[in-house]
Design a protein around this motif. Sequence first.
Motif, PDB file in Angstrom:
ATOM      1  N   SER A 103       0.817  -1.215   0.000  1.00 15.56           N
ATOM      2  CA  SER A 103       0.000   0.000   0.000  1.00 15.56           C
ATOM      3  C   SER A 103       0.847   1.260   0.000  1.00 15.56           C
ATOM      4  CB  SER A 103      -0.939   0.007   1.209  1.00 15.56           C
ATOM      5  OG  SER A 103      -1.922  -1.001   1.099  1.00 15.56           O
ATOM      6  N   MET A 104       2.036   1.185   0.573  1.00 20.26           N
ATOM      7  CA  MET A 104       2.899   2.363   0.615  1.00 20.26           C
ATOM      8  C   MET A 104       3.445   2.724  -0.766  1.00 20.26           C
ATOM      9  SD  MET A 104       2.506   3.363   3.633  1.00 20.26           S
ATOM     10  CE  MET A 104       3.572   4.792   3.431  1.00 20.26           C
ATOM     11  N   HIS A 105       3.209   1.876  -1.758  1.00 27.24           N
ATOM     12  CA  HIS A 105       3.620   2.183  -3.123  1.00 27.24           C
ATOM     13  C   HIS A 105       2.467   2.760  -3.944  1.00 27.24           C
ATOM     14  CE1 HIS A 105       7.524   0.264  -2.653  1.00 27.24           C
ATOM     15  NE2 HIS A 105       6.906  -0.729  -2.037  1.00 27.24           N
ATOM     16  N   ASP A 106       1.310   2.978  -3.295  1.00 30.09           N
ATOM     17  CA  ASP A 106       0.170   3.560  -4.002  1.00 30.09           C
ATOM     18  C   ASP A 106       0.121   5.065  -3.729  1.00 30.09           C
ATOM     19  OD1 ASP A 106      -2.638   2.595  -5.366  1.00 30.09           O
ATOM     20  OD2 ASP A 106      -2.878   4.423  -4.167  1.00 30.09           O
ATOM     21  N   ARG A 107      -0.112   5.836  -4.791  1.00 32.55           N
ATOM     22  CA  ARG A 107      -0.050   7.292  -4.670  1.00 32.55           C
ATOM     23  C   ARG A 107      -1.090   7.850  -3.698  1.00 32.55           C
ATOM     24  NH1 ARG A 107      -2.765   5.631  -8.956  1.00 32.55           N
ATOM     25  NH2 ARG A 107      -4.579   6.738  -9.798  1.00 32.55           N
ATOM     26  N   TRP A 108      -2.266   7.222  -3.621  1.00 23.60           N
ATOM     27  CA  TRP A 108      -3.329   7.800  -2.798  1.00 23.60           C
ATOM     28  C   TRP A 108      -3.063   7.610  -1.312  1.00 23.60           C
ATOM     29  CZ3 TRP A 108      -4.602  10.856  -6.140  1.00 23.60           C
ATOM     30  CH2 TRP A 108      -5.209  10.567  -7.356  1.00 23.60           C
ATOM     31  N   VAL A 109      -2.305   6.623  -0.934  1.00 21.41           N
ATOM     32  CA  VAL A 109      -1.951   6.483   0.483  1.00 21.41           C
ATOM     33  C   VAL A 109      -1.130   7.682   0.929  1.00 21.41           C
ATOM     34  CG1 VAL A 109      -0.560   5.116   2.099  1.00 21.41           C
ATOM     35  CG2 VAL A 109      -2.155   3.978   0.539  1.00 21.41           C
ATOM     36  N   HIS A 110      -0.314   8.200   0.040  1.00 20.45           N
ATOM     37  CA  HIS A 110       0.561   9.323   0.384  1.00 20.45           C
ATOM     38  C   HIS A 110      -0.174  10.658   0.369  1.00 20.45           C
ATOM     39  CE1 HIS A 110       4.303   6.992   0.486  1.00 20.45           C
ATOM     40  NE2 HIS A 110       3.735   6.263  -0.467  1.00 20.45           N
ATOM     41  N   THR A 111      -1.395  10.699  -0.182  1.00 18.12           N
ATOM     42  CA  THR A 111      -2.171  11.942  -0.149  1.00 18.12           C
ATOM     43  C   THR A 111      -3.358  11.824   0.811  1.00 18.12           C
ATOM     44  OG1 THR A 111      -3.420  11.232  -2.118  1.00 18.12           O
ATOM     45  CG2 THR A 111      -1.502  12.643  -2.467  1.00 18.12           C
ATOM     46  N   ASN A 112      -3.342  10.837   1.673  1.00 13.36           N
ATOM     47  CA  ASN A 112      -4.389  10.725   2.682  1.00 13.36           C
ATOM     48  C   ASN A 112      -4.381  11.984   3.558  1.00 13.36           C
ATOM     49  OD1 ASN A 112      -6.429   8.890   3.965  1.00 13.36           O
ATOM     50  ND2 ASN A 112      -5.140   9.307   5.747  1.00 13.36           N
ATOM     51  N   PRO A 113      -5.552  12.506   3.934  1.00  7.92           N
ATOM     52  CA  PRO A 113      -5.585  13.750   4.718  1.00  7.92           C
ATOM     53  C   PRO A 113      -4.773  13.696   6.015  1.00  7.92           C
ATOM     54  CG  PRO A 113      -7.751  13.286   3.840  1.00  7.92           C
ATOM     55  CD  PRO A 113      -6.896  12.101   3.504  1.00  7.92           C
ATOM     56  N   ARG A 114      -4.798  12.566   6.691  1.00  3.72           N
ATOM     57  CA  ARG A 114      -3.963  12.399   7.878  1.00  3.72           C
ATOM     58  C   ARG A 114      -2.770  11.547   7.472  1.00  3.72           C
ATOM     59  NH1 ARG A 114      -5.941   9.420  13.497  1.00  3.72           N
ATOM     60  NH2 ARG A 114      -3.953   9.591  14.624  1.00  3.72           N
ATOM     61  N   LYS A 115      -1.586  12.052   7.693  1.00  3.69           N
ATOM     62  CA  LYS A 115      -0.388  11.414   7.163  1.00  3.69           C
ATOM     63  C   LYS A 115      -0.265   9.967   7.629  1.00  3.69           C
ATOM     64  CE  LYS A 115       4.609  11.972   6.615  1.00  3.69           C
ATOM     65  NZ  LYS A 115       4.529  11.672   5.182  1.00  3.69           N
ATOM     66  N   ILE A 116       0.068   9.102   6.680  1.00  5.58           N
ATOM     67  CA  ILE A 116       0.331   7.699   6.967  1.00  5.58           C
ATOM     68  C   ILE A 116       1.842   7.499   6.886  1.00  5.58           C
ATOM     69  CG2 ILE A 116       0.051   5.347   6.088  1.00  5.58           C
ATOM     70  CD1 ILE A 116      -2.789   6.076   5.330  1.00  5.58           C
ATOM     71  N   GLU A 117       2.442   7.214   8.011  1.00  5.03           N
ATOM     72  CA  GLU A 117       3.901   7.203   8.111  1.00  5.03           C
ATOM     73  C   GLU A 117       4.544   5.971   7.474  1.00  5.03           C
ATOM     74  OE1 GLU A 117       5.608   9.641   9.125  1.00  5.03           O
ATOM     75  OE2 GLU A 117       4.196  10.893  10.239  1.00  5.03           O
ATOM     76  N   GLY A 118       3.840   4.860   7.488  1.00  7.15           N
ATOM     77  CA  GLY A 118       4.450   3.655   6.950  1.00  7.15           C
ATOM     78  C   GLY A 118       3.521   2.464   7.048  1.00  7.15           C
ATOM     79  N   PRO A 119       4.022   1.275   6.716  1.00 13.23           N
ATOM     80  CA  PRO A 119       3.191   0.067   6.721  1.00 13.23           C
ATOM     81  C   PRO A 119       2.503  -0.203   8.059  1.00 13.23           C
ATOM     82  CG  PRO A 119       5.269  -0.359   5.618  1.00 13.23           C
ATOM     83  CD  PRO A 119       5.390   1.004   6.229  1.00 13.23           C
ATOM     84  N   ALA A 120       3.103   0.206   9.167  1.00 10.62           N
ATOM     85  CA  ALA A 120       2.487  -0.063  10.472  1.00 10.62           C
ATOM     86  C   ALA A 120       1.144   0.642  10.612  1.00 10.62           C
ATOM     87  CB  ALA A 120       3.432   0.357  11.596  1.00 10.62           C
ATOM     88  N   THR A 121       1.054   1.855  10.058  1.00  7.56           N
ATOM     89  CA  THR A 121      -0.220   2.584  10.121  1.00  7.56           C
ATOM     90  C   THR A 121      -1.264   1.914   9.233  1.00  7.56           C
ATOM     91  OG1 THR A 121       1.012   4.624  10.488  1.00  7.56           O
ATOM     92  CG2 THR A 121      -1.307   4.844   9.903  1.00  7.56           C
ATOM     93  N   VAL A 122      -0.835   1.478   8.053  1.00 10.96           N
ATOM     94  CA  VAL A 122      -1.768   0.762   7.168  1.00 10.96           C
ATOM     95  C   VAL A 122      -2.233  -0.527   7.862  1.00 10.96           C
ATOM     96  CG1 VAL A 122      -2.079  -0.363   4.954  1.00 10.96           C
ATOM     97  CG2 VAL A 122      -0.683   1.710   5.114  1.00 10.96           C
ATOM     98  N   ARG A 123      -1.318  -1.209   8.498  1.00  8.39           N
ATOM     99  CA  ARG A 123      -1.687  -2.456   9.181  1.00  8.39           C
ATOM    100  C   ARG A 123      -2.704  -2.178  10.276  1.00  8.39           C
ATOM    101  NH1 ARG A 123      -0.216  -7.987  10.200  1.00  8.39           N
ATOM    102  NH2 ARG A 123      -2.029  -8.617  11.426  1.00  8.39           N
ATOM    103  N   MET A 124      -2.572  -1.032  10.962  1.00 11.06           N
ATOM    104  CA  MET A 124      -3.557  -0.672  11.976  1.00 11.06           C
ATOM    105  C   MET A 124      -4.949  -0.519  11.362  1.00 11.06           C
ATOM    106  SD  MET A 124      -3.667   2.791  14.294  1.00 11.06           S
ATOM    107  CE  MET A 124      -4.119   3.761  12.843  1.00 11.06           C
ATOM    108  N   LEU A 125      -5.023   0.112  10.178  1.00 14.43           N
ATOM    109  CA  LEU A 125      -6.313   0.260   9.499  1.00 14.43           C
ATOM    110  C   LEU A 125      -6.847  -1.088   9.042  1.00 14.43           C
ATOM    111  CD1 LEU A 125      -5.494   3.446   7.407  1.00 14.43           C
ATOM    112  CD2 LEU A 125      -7.277   3.265   9.128  1.00 14.43           C
TER     113      LEU A 125
END
Length: 389
Positions: free
Chosen positions: A362-384
């Motif tokens: 997911s960290m290689h997808d452009r929209w993850v990087h433009t999420n309104p609340r910054k997503i720092e890395g895979p750990a945040t995605v894993r939390m979601l």
Amino acid sequence: MTRGIHRYPPMERVIYGIPLAEALAEEIARLDAKAVYVMASGTLNRTTDVVQSVRDVLGNRMAGLCDKIASHTPRIDVVKAANEARAAKADLVLTVGGGSVTDAAKMVGICLGNDISEPEQLDTLKAVITPEGKTRRPPTKAPTVRSVDVPTTLSAGEFTAMAGCTDTVRNIKESYAHPLMMPQTVILDPAVAVHTPEWLFLSTGIRAVDHAVEDLCSINPTPFSDGMSLQALRLLSSGLPAVKNDPADLDARLNCQLGAWMSIMGSQNGVTKGASHGIGHVLGGTAHVPHGYTSCVMLPHVLRFNEPVNAERQRWVAEALGKPDGSAADAVAALIAGLGLPGTLRDVGVKPDQLDEIAVNSMHDRWVHTNPRKIEGPATVRMLLDAAW
């Protein structure tokens, strides 16, 4: 002071509420197409008379038929279709089907315009996401053949100049773009969409809701897309339950189609999406989850995650969905549940041992990087992902 630039897309017409045969005959004559390569859903071709009605309209202008595009638009299928269209000297592509077929037609145009005849050659045209989240797109020649699209689902990809195409060797869905990948014409006929399976029509309707919600809550919204997104949510939140209640309600189906069209206006003008779309792309390409379902399982959780930074705009979402006293996340979740659609990753077949891979990809997808609340890395995605589990 609000500032910006509105760009009108290179789409010539959207025809709505006019029966397919009538609308198609007029468009083929207007465009003076001589060799039309048809790309259709396999199920639609095998089980309905829709493709036959297209044959009847086209007559000897029909240059070929592809009804074998798999979900998430595998590039092996795309290149095979492009080679057939090239051999047939097609001067127009006509699609009748869902998002995978729509994206395939865009990719066929790119293949024809860039002399692509083998799947591996597409590596030279795919977008690359840098570690900083920037999207780099290599120079791409314009499609030499454009399309007329007749969508049967509500994901609204037919209104964009981008396509997702899956490398099935590496199990990754990749992004391609050119302004003229956008169809010349879209025909919205609710009678054709009656044949779409209920789960697919309704879940892609939630995909359209996702477009509108993430545009409204974007880090770079526009006044035009704000207005369109709000109306899209009103039409979809009333139209989808009405179709669920009565699948033969053509007025409700058309409202859903109009809502899907309106939901994508931000994408036409560079409004960036967020993590529901970004993670959803990976759930599709890596875990083979249908795109409508990815929005069903991720959007409420992404809204809750983002609420600390865009609560005011989330209130707009809740109001447009008819729940002014509740949260946007709860309003979206209630709409999904009311349609009988899945609400967890377990429900859509994602396995626990896939979650880490999904988080990393997911960290290689452009929209993850433009999420309104910054997503720092895979750990945040894993939390979601854990929240959606």
